[in-house]
Design a protein around this motif. Structure first.
Motif, PDB file in Angstrom:
ATOM      1  N   LEU B  38       0.758  -1.176  -0.079  1.00  0.00           N
ATOM      2  CA  LEU B  38      -0.009  -0.151  -0.009  1.00  0.00           C
ATOM      3  C   LEU B  38       0.932   1.351  -0.056  1.00  0.00           C
ATOM      4  O   LEU B  38       0.623   1.992  -0.794  1.00  0.00           O
ATOM      5  CB  LEU B  38      -0.836   0.023   1.162  1.00  0.00           C
ATOM      6  CG  LEU B  38      -1.733   1.120   1.447  1.00  0.00           C
ATOM      7  CD1 LEU B  38      -3.023   1.194   0.327  1.00  0.00           C
ATOM      8  CD2 LEU B  38      -2.636   1.282   2.714  1.00  0.00           C
ATOM      9  N   PHE B  41       2.325   1.779  -3.513  1.00  0.00           N
ATOM     10  CA  PHE B  41       1.385   2.038  -4.294  1.00  0.00           C
ATOM     11  C   PHE B  41       1.150   3.544  -4.233  1.00  0.00           C
ATOM     12  O   PHE B  41       0.944   4.228  -4.970  1.00  0.00           O
ATOM     13  CB  PHE B  41       0.015   1.629  -4.181  1.00  0.00           C
ATOM     14  CG  PHE B  41      -1.018   1.990  -5.250  1.00  0.00           C
ATOM     15  CD1 PHE B  41      -1.912   2.923  -4.429  1.00  0.00           C
ATOM     16  CD2 PHE B  41      -1.421   1.433  -6.097  1.00  0.00           C
ATOM     17  CE1 PHE B  41      -3.065   3.411  -5.375  1.00  0.00           C
ATOM     18  CE2 PHE B  41      -2.464   1.732  -6.858  1.00  0.00           C
ATOM     19  CZ  PHE B  41      -3.201   2.667  -6.606  1.00  0.00           C
ATOM     20  N   VAL B  42       0.911   4.116  -2.841  1.00  0.00           N
ATOM     21  CA  VAL B  42       0.725   5.507  -2.817  1.00  0.00           C
ATOM     22  C   VAL B  42       1.934   6.689  -3.248  1.00  0.00           C
ATOM     23  O   VAL B  42       1.673   7.392  -3.742  1.00  0.00           O
ATOM     24  CB  VAL B  42       0.485   5.956  -1.253  1.00  0.00           C
ATOM     25  CG1 VAL B  42       0.410   7.460  -0.657  1.00  0.00           C
ATOM     26  CG2 VAL B  42      -1.066   5.420  -0.814  1.00  0.00           C
ATOM     27  N   ALA B  45       1.868   6.765  -6.974  1.00  0.00           N
ATOM     28  CA  ALA B  45       0.973   7.507  -7.433  1.00  0.00           C
ATOM     29  C   ALA B  45       1.005   9.000  -7.271  1.00  0.00           C
ATOM     30  O   ALA B  45       0.753   9.764  -8.214  1.00  0.00           O
ATOM     31  CB  ALA B  45      -0.342   6.976  -6.795  1.00  0.00           C
ATOM     32  N   VAL B  46       1.591   9.199  -6.135  1.00  0.00           N
ATOM     33  CA  VAL B  46       1.801  10.582  -5.630  1.00  0.00           C
ATOM     34  C   VAL B  46       3.073  11.068  -6.604  1.00  0.00           C
ATOM     35  O   VAL B  46       2.989  12.306  -7.294  1.00  0.00           O
ATOM     36  CB  VAL B  46       2.172  10.706  -4.248  1.00  0.00           C
ATOM     37  CG1 VAL B  46       2.653  12.013  -4.106  1.00  0.00           C
ATOM     38  CG2 VAL B  46       0.965  10.584  -3.261  1.00  0.00           C
ATOM     39  N   SER B  57       1.102   5.953 -15.628  1.00  0.00           N
ATOM     40  CA  SER B  57      -0.004   5.986 -14.634  1.00  0.00           C
ATOM     41  C   SER B  57      -0.592   4.338 -14.642  1.00  0.00           C
ATOM     42  O   SER B  57      -1.152   3.992 -13.441  1.00  0.00           O
ATOM     43  CB  SER B  57      -1.131   6.868 -15.126  1.00  0.00           C
ATOM     44  OG  SER B  57      -0.593   8.101 -15.175  1.00  0.00           O
ATOM     45  N   MET B  58      -0.159   3.577 -15.458  1.00  0.00           N
ATOM     46  CA  MET B  58      -0.605   2.478 -15.559  1.00  0.00           C
ATOM     47  C   MET B  58       0.130   1.416 -14.282  1.00  0.00           C
ATOM     48  O   MET B  58      -0.274   0.273 -14.019  1.00  0.00           O
ATOM     49  CB  MET B  58      -0.649   1.631 -16.726  1.00  0.00           C
ATOM     50  CG  MET B  58       0.749   1.739 -17.473  1.00  0.00           C
ATOM     51  SD  MET B  58       0.785   1.125 -19.147  1.00  0.00           S
ATOM     52  CE  MET B  58       0.461   2.217 -20.075  1.00  0.00           C
ATOM     53  N   PRO B  60       1.043   1.659 -11.083  1.00  0.00           N
ATOM     54  CA  PRO B  60       0.347   1.394  -9.965  1.00  0.00           C
ATOM     55  C   PRO B  60      -0.607   0.084  -9.677  1.00  0.00           C
ATOM     56  O   PRO B  60      -0.811  -0.632  -9.172  1.00  0.00           O
ATOM     57  CB  PRO B  60      -0.344   2.708  -9.395  1.00  0.00           C
ATOM     58  CG  PRO B  60       0.417   3.617  -9.857  1.00  0.00           C
ATOM     59  CD  PRO B  60       0.864   3.283 -11.359  1.00  0.00           C
ATOM     60  N   ILE B  61      -1.453   0.229 -11.126  1.00  0.00           N
ATOM     61  CA  ILE B  61      -2.341  -0.919 -11.336  1.00  0.00           C
ATOM     62  C   ILE B  61      -1.654  -2.177 -11.304  1.00  0.00           C
ATOM     63  O   ILE B  61      -2.067  -3.245 -10.912  1.00  0.00           O
ATOM     64  CB  ILE B  61      -3.217  -0.559 -12.415  1.00  0.00           C
ATOM     65  CG1 ILE B  61      -4.124   0.691 -12.182  1.00  0.00           C
ATOM     66  CG2 ILE B  61      -4.073  -1.670 -12.710  1.00  0.00           C
ATOM     67  CD1 ILE B  61      -5.016   1.062 -13.296  1.00  0.00           C
ATOM     68  N   ILE B  62      -0.435  -2.161 -12.125  1.00  0.00           N
ATOM     69  CA  ILE B  62       0.295  -3.467 -12.441  1.00  0.00           C
ATOM     70  C   ILE B  62       1.076  -3.892 -11.022  1.00  0.00           C
ATOM     71  O   ILE B  62       0.783  -4.962 -10.611  1.00  0.00           O
ATOM     72  CB  ILE B  62       1.550  -3.054 -13.393  1.00  0.00           C
ATOM     73  CG1 ILE B  62       0.740  -2.724 -14.547  1.00  0.00           C
ATOM     74  CG2 ILE B  62       2.220  -4.375 -13.691  1.00  0.00           C
ATOM     75  CD1 ILE B  62      -0.119  -3.456 -15.503  1.00  0.00           C
ATOM     76  N   LEU B  64      -0.649  -3.326  -8.177  1.00  0.00           N
ATOM     77  CA  LEU B  64      -1.643  -3.859  -7.447  1.00  0.00           C
ATOM     78  C   LEU B  64      -2.025  -5.421  -7.698  1.00  0.00           C
ATOM     79  O   LEU B  64      -2.164  -6.245  -7.210  1.00  0.00           O
ATOM     80  CB  LEU B  64      -2.940  -2.910  -7.435  1.00  0.00           C
ATOM     81  CG  LEU B  64      -3.639  -2.729  -6.216  1.00  0.00           C
ATOM     82  CD1 LEU B  64      -2.694  -2.244  -5.405  1.00  0.00           C
ATOM     83  CD2 LEU B  64      -4.502  -1.568  -6.562  1.00  0.00           C
ATOM     84  N   VAL B  65      -1.897  -5.777  -9.204  1.00  0.00           N
ATOM     85  CA  VAL B  65      -1.957  -7.033  -9.663  1.00  0.00           C
ATOM     86  C   VAL B  65      -1.053  -7.872  -9.112  1.00  0.00           C
ATOM     87  O   VAL B  65      -1.483  -8.952  -8.594  1.00  0.00           O
ATOM     88  CB  VAL B  65      -1.948  -6.852 -11.218  1.00  0.00           C
ATOM     89  CG1 VAL B  65      -2.088  -8.371 -11.896  1.00  0.00           C
ATOM     90  CG2 VAL B  65      -3.329  -6.200 -11.763  1.00  0.00           C
ATOM     91  N   PHE B  66       0.351  -7.587  -8.892  1.00  0.00           N
ATOM     92  CA  PHE B  66       1.283  -8.432  -8.692  1.00  0.00           C
ATOM     93  C   PHE B  66       1.067  -8.405  -6.965  1.00  0.00           C
ATOM     94  O   PHE B  66       1.326  -9.677  -6.299  1.00  0.00           O
ATOM     95  CB  PHE B  66       2.506  -8.140  -8.949  1.00  0.00           C
ATOM     96  CG  PHE B  66       2.754  -8.375 -10.632  1.00  0.00           C
ATOM     97  CD1 PHE B  66       3.205  -7.710 -11.412  1.00  0.00           C
ATOM     98  CD2 PHE B  66       2.805  -9.817 -10.863  1.00  0.00           C
ATOM     99  CE1 PHE B  66       3.218  -7.673 -12.772  1.00  0.00           C
ATOM    100  CE2 PHE B  66       2.981  -9.929 -12.195  1.00  0.00           C
ATOM    101  CZ  PHE B  66       3.124  -8.953 -13.146  1.00  0.00           C
TER     102      PHE B  66
END
Lengths: 177, 98
Positions: B38, B41-42, B45-46, B57-58, B60-62, B64-66
């Motif tokens: 977490l 991720f933050v 993203a920041v 921007s993609m 953080p999503i990747i 989160l997937v892993f």
């Protein structure tokens, strides 16, 4: 005060991290992790990332932590210990809280406070993001995430395949003998 | 760079130390691993939102997937440990004796 809202949110973020890193019973740790996920979403939203904040709530809190919650309810049944019922947990929590409060007071004390670890940090531009000109009428972050399916096709293939293999591995692990 | 990064980095270090220092439950260490994901991720993203790195921007999503993959794998191992020993205490994992 509103110029410091991001800093206050990050202080609450660190305090809730201290709350579950001092390791009370896992069910209370999960509860505090939910709070820290919500505050982390608030930090991301303050910088203008609305889709990424929604991702934190939906995928992280709503997907992963729900799974953690019912696995905790299934796998650990006993008398759960709170932060005050064990001296080690309480001591770790107080030490973490004190160090974070010292850091926050040092940062908020002066206007020109500068901390140099590897890079120079200063609190002057805390609520301002760099301006590179006009981005039009669309949100850059949403367009960047939408580019996952055009420029990032190979990323989608790799992550989809690794999720599929992860499911197969978990099925083999839980099959046991 | 803003002072928010210091707090998020401190959160990463705290949950990393919480991962390495065991108490009784294995589940608490898995929660500290989730906390690390977490905070990463933050931070990612920041940084992306501050510096207008649009195509990144993609990532953080990747991430989160892993992180979801690894959390599910850790939970399945914890379930197997709990099925074998009854609880998920770390002191049960003593087959290696060293």
């Amino acid at each position: 005060m509103m110029t410091y809202i991001v800093f206050i949110l990050s202080v609450v973020f660190v305090v809730s991290f201290v709350g579950f890193s001092s390791k009370p019973s896992p069910i209370y740790g999960g509860l505090v992790l939910i709070i820290s996920g919500a505050v982390g979403c608030g930090i991301v939203l303050s910088f203008g990332g609305s889709f990424l904040g929604l991702m934190v709530f939906l995928i992280y809190l709503g997907g992963m932590l729900v799974v953690f919650g019912y696995t905790t309810a299934m796998a650990t049944e006993q008398y759960p210990e709170v932060w005050a019922s064990n001296k080690a947990v309480l001591g770790a929590f107080i030490v973490g809280l004190l160090s974070e409060l010292l850091t926050a007071c040092y940062i908020l004390k002066g206007d020109d406070v500068e901390v140099e670890v590897v890079l120079k940090f200063n609190g002057a531009g805390d609520w301002v993001i760099y301006d590179t000109g006009d981005s039009g009428f669309f949100s850059e972050e949403a367009m960047g995430i939408a580019a996952l399916y055009s420029y990032g096709t190979w990323l989608v293939i790799v992550t989809g395949w690794s999720l599929f293999i992860g499911v197969l591995v978990i099925m083999e692990v839980t099959r046991g003998n | 760079m803003s002072m928010v990064y210091i707090n998020i980095f401190l959160a990463f270090i705290l949950s990393f130390m919480g991962l390495l220092i065991y108490r009784s439950h294995l589940m608490s260490s898995l929660l500290c691993l989730e906390g690390m994901m977490l905070s990463l991720f933050v931070m990612m993203a920041v940084t992306i939102l501050t510096n207008h790195l649009t195509l990144a921007s993609m990532t953080p999503i990747i991430l989160l997937v892993f992180a979801a993959c690894e959390a599910a794998l850790g939970l399945s191992l914890l379930v197997m440990i709990s099925n074998t020993y009854g609880t998920d205490y770390v002191q049960n994992l003593n087959l290696l004796q060293c």
